[in-house]
Design an enzyme around this catalytic site. Structure first.
Site, PDB file in Angstrom:
ATOM      1  N   HIS A  17       0.847  -1.205   0.000  1.00 38.11           N
ATOM      2  CA  HIS A  17       0.000   0.000   0.000  1.00 38.11           C
ATOM      3  C   HIS A  17       0.882   1.255   0.000  1.00 38.11           C
ATOM      4  O   HIS A  17       0.599   2.221  -0.711  1.00 38.11           O
ATOM      5  CB  HIS A  17      -0.873   0.063   1.265  1.00 38.11           C
ATOM      6  CG  HIS A  17      -1.843  -1.067   1.428  1.00 38.11           C
ATOM      7  ND1 HIS A  17      -1.929  -1.815   2.573  1.00 38.11           N
ATOM      8  CD2 HIS A  17      -2.793  -1.580   0.598  1.00 38.11           C
ATOM      9  CE1 HIS A  17      -2.888  -2.712   2.455  1.00 38.11           C
ATOM     10  NE2 HIS A  17      -3.431  -2.601   1.264  1.00 38.11           N
ATOM     11  N   LYS A  41     -17.633  -6.939   8.808  1.00 38.86           N
ATOM     12  CA  LYS A  41     -16.288  -7.519   8.731  1.00 38.86           C
ATOM     13  C   LYS A  41     -15.592  -7.471  10.086  1.00 38.86           C
ATOM     14  O   LYS A  41     -15.773  -6.524  10.840  1.00 38.86           O
ATOM     15  CB  LYS A  41     -15.455  -6.700   7.730  1.00 38.86           C
ATOM     16  CG  LYS A  41     -14.943  -7.502   6.534  1.00 38.86           C
ATOM     17  CD  LYS A  41     -14.210  -6.586   5.577  1.00 38.86           C
ATOM     18  CE  LYS A  41     -13.226  -7.316   4.705  1.00 38.86           C
ATOM     19  NZ  LYS A  41     -12.545  -6.415   3.767  1.00 38.86           N
ATOM     20  N   ARG A  90      -1.844  -6.506  -8.221  1.00 38.14           N
ATOM     21  CA  ARG A  90      -0.747  -7.422  -7.901  1.00 38.14           C
ATOM     22  C   ARG A  90      -0.643  -8.575  -8.876  1.00 38.14           C
ATOM     23  O   ARG A  90       0.431  -9.060  -9.183  1.00 38.14           O
ATOM     24  CB  ARG A  90      -0.957  -8.029  -6.497  1.00 38.14           C
ATOM     25  CG  ARG A  90      -0.664  -7.081  -5.383  1.00 38.14           C
ATOM     26  CD  ARG A  90      -1.144  -7.612  -4.065  1.00 38.14           C
ATOM     27  NE  ARG A  90      -2.597  -7.595  -3.995  1.00 38.14           N
ATOM     28  CZ  ARG A  90      -3.295  -7.772  -2.896  1.00 38.14           C
ATOM     29  NH1 ARG A  90      -2.680  -8.037  -1.770  1.00 38.14           N
ATOM     30  NH2 ARG A  90      -4.605  -7.714  -2.911  1.00 38.14           N
ATOM     31  N   SER A 127      -2.386  -7.764   3.315  1.00 39.07           N
ATOM     32  CA  SER A 127      -2.696  -7.550   4.734  1.00 39.07           C
ATOM     33  C   SER A 127      -3.038  -8.881   5.407  1.00 39.07           C
ATOM     34  O   SER A 127      -2.712  -9.088   6.578  1.00 39.07           O
ATOM     35  CB  SER A 127      -3.870  -6.589   4.890  1.00 39.07           C
ATOM     36  OG  SER A 127      -3.525  -5.306   4.455  1.00 39.07           O
TER      37      SER A 127
HETATM   38  P1  ADP Z   1      -9.526  -4.396   0.261  1.00 43.09           P
HETATM   39  O1  ADP Z   1      -8.949  -5.712  -0.208  1.00 43.09           O
HETATM   40  O2  ADP Z   1     -10.374  -4.460   1.472  1.00 43.09           O
HETATM   41  O3  ADP Z   1     -10.056  -3.522  -0.846  1.00 43.09           O
HETATM   42  P2  ADP Z   1      -6.827  -3.714   0.855  1.00 43.09           P
HETATM   43  O4  ADP Z   1      -6.436  -2.828   1.984  1.00 43.09           O
HETATM   44  O5  ADP Z   1      -6.368  -5.109   0.913  1.00 43.09           O
HETATM   45  O6  ADP Z   1      -8.335  -3.529   0.783  1.00 43.09           O
HETATM   46  O7  ADP Z   1      -6.323  -3.120  -0.556  1.00 43.09           O
HETATM   47  C1  ADP Z   1      -6.536  -1.821  -0.976  1.00 43.09           C
HETATM   48  C2  ADP Z   1      -5.819  -1.574  -2.283  1.00 43.09           C
HETATM   49  O8  ADP Z   1      -4.427  -1.825  -2.100  1.00 43.09           O
HETATM   50  C3  ADP Z   1      -6.225  -2.446  -3.454  1.00 43.09           C
HETATM   51  O9  ADP Z   1      -6.168  -1.682  -4.642  1.00 43.09           O
HETATM   52  C4  ADP Z   1      -5.161  -3.502  -3.509  1.00 43.09           C
HETATM   53  O10 ADP Z   1      -5.007  -4.031  -4.813  1.00 43.09           O
HETATM   54  C5  ADP Z   1      -3.963  -2.686  -3.114  1.00 43.09           C
HETATM   55  N1  ADP Z   1      -2.905  -3.537  -2.581  1.00 43.09           N
HETATM   56  C6  ADP Z   1      -3.007  -4.482  -1.637  1.00 43.09           C
HETATM   57  N2  ADP Z   1      -1.815  -5.080  -1.415  1.00 43.09           N
HETATM   58  C7  ADP Z   1      -0.930  -4.496  -2.261  1.00 43.09           C
HETATM   59  C8  ADP Z   1       0.467  -4.692  -2.557  1.00 43.09           C
HETATM   60  N3  ADP Z   1       1.191  -5.630  -1.956  1.00 43.09           N
HETATM   61  N4  ADP Z   1       1.022  -3.893  -3.476  1.00 43.09           N
HETATM   62  C9  ADP Z   1       0.286  -2.926  -4.072  1.00 43.09           C
HETATM   63  N5  ADP Z   1      -1.029  -2.730  -3.887  1.00 43.09           N
HETATM   64  C10 ADP Z   1      -1.634  -3.492  -2.982  1.00 43.09           C
END
Ligand code: ADP
Length: 150
Positions: A17, A41, A90, A127
């Site tokens: 992120h 959730k 990803r 996450s």
């Molecule tokens: P959710 O899955 O609840 O939407 P996340 O917090 O997991 O929320 O993800 C939010 C955003 O971050 C999404 O666009 C996801 O693709 C992106 N994201 C998650 N992990 C990564 C990563 N390792 N690298 C880049 N972007 C990521």
């Protein structure tokens, strides 16, 4: 002013992120990291903790704002005059999932979704994996910004 929202759960924020937000502020004047509240959730970290982790990680970057919101992302965009949704990709599974959401959002509102491919070195991080490592007392610090400490 070009503003983008980066929506997600951020439970917790990861280096993946972090990379997308850092690159996002090179493209937009302001990036609003928006933590979606979903009462159905179960989260590992409280909303306040998740918000603090992100705020601390970007304390020196005034163009990154952190908010929490309920409801549809496009409604947030219309209300706060945000024209872009920023998302990270990803892998092919992310693409299929994101494609359906982006098309739906376009049907609902004139908001453009911008995708950034994840950096190779953080593309495997999620996450949910971070939470698993934390639960089993592994070294999660390699996967998250310094501001995330349990
Ligand atoms: P959710 O899955 O609840 O939407 P996340 O917090 O997991 O929320 O993800 C939010 C955003 O971050 C999404 O666009 C996801 O693709 C992106 N994201 C998650 N992990 C990564 C990563 N390792 N690298 C880049 N972007 C990521």
């Amino acid at each position: 002013m070009k503003r983008a929202i980066f929506p997600g759960s951020f439970d917790p924020i990861t280096l993946g992120h972090y990379d997308i937000i850092k690159r996002g502020i090179r493209l937009f004047d302001e990036v609003i990291v928006a933590i979606g509240v979903n009462s159905a959730k179960k989260y590992m970290f409280s909303l306040e903790q998740r918000k603090q982790f992100i705020e601390a990680a970007f304390k020196d970057e005034p163009r990154v704002k952190v908010v929490t919101y309920e409801g549809l992302t496009v409604d947030f965009c219309m209300k706060h005059k945000v024209d872009f949704i920023l998302r990270g990709l990803r892998n092919p599974a992310d693409f299929e999932f994101e494609k359906a959401i982006a098309h739906t959002n376009r049907d609902l509102a004139p908001v453009e979704t911008v995708f950034l491919l994840t950096a190779a070195k953080t593309s495997y991080i999620s996450s949910s994996i971070v939470r698993e490592v934390i639960r089993h007392n592994g070294d999660y610090t390699l996967l998250v910004p310094d501001s995330v400490r349990v």
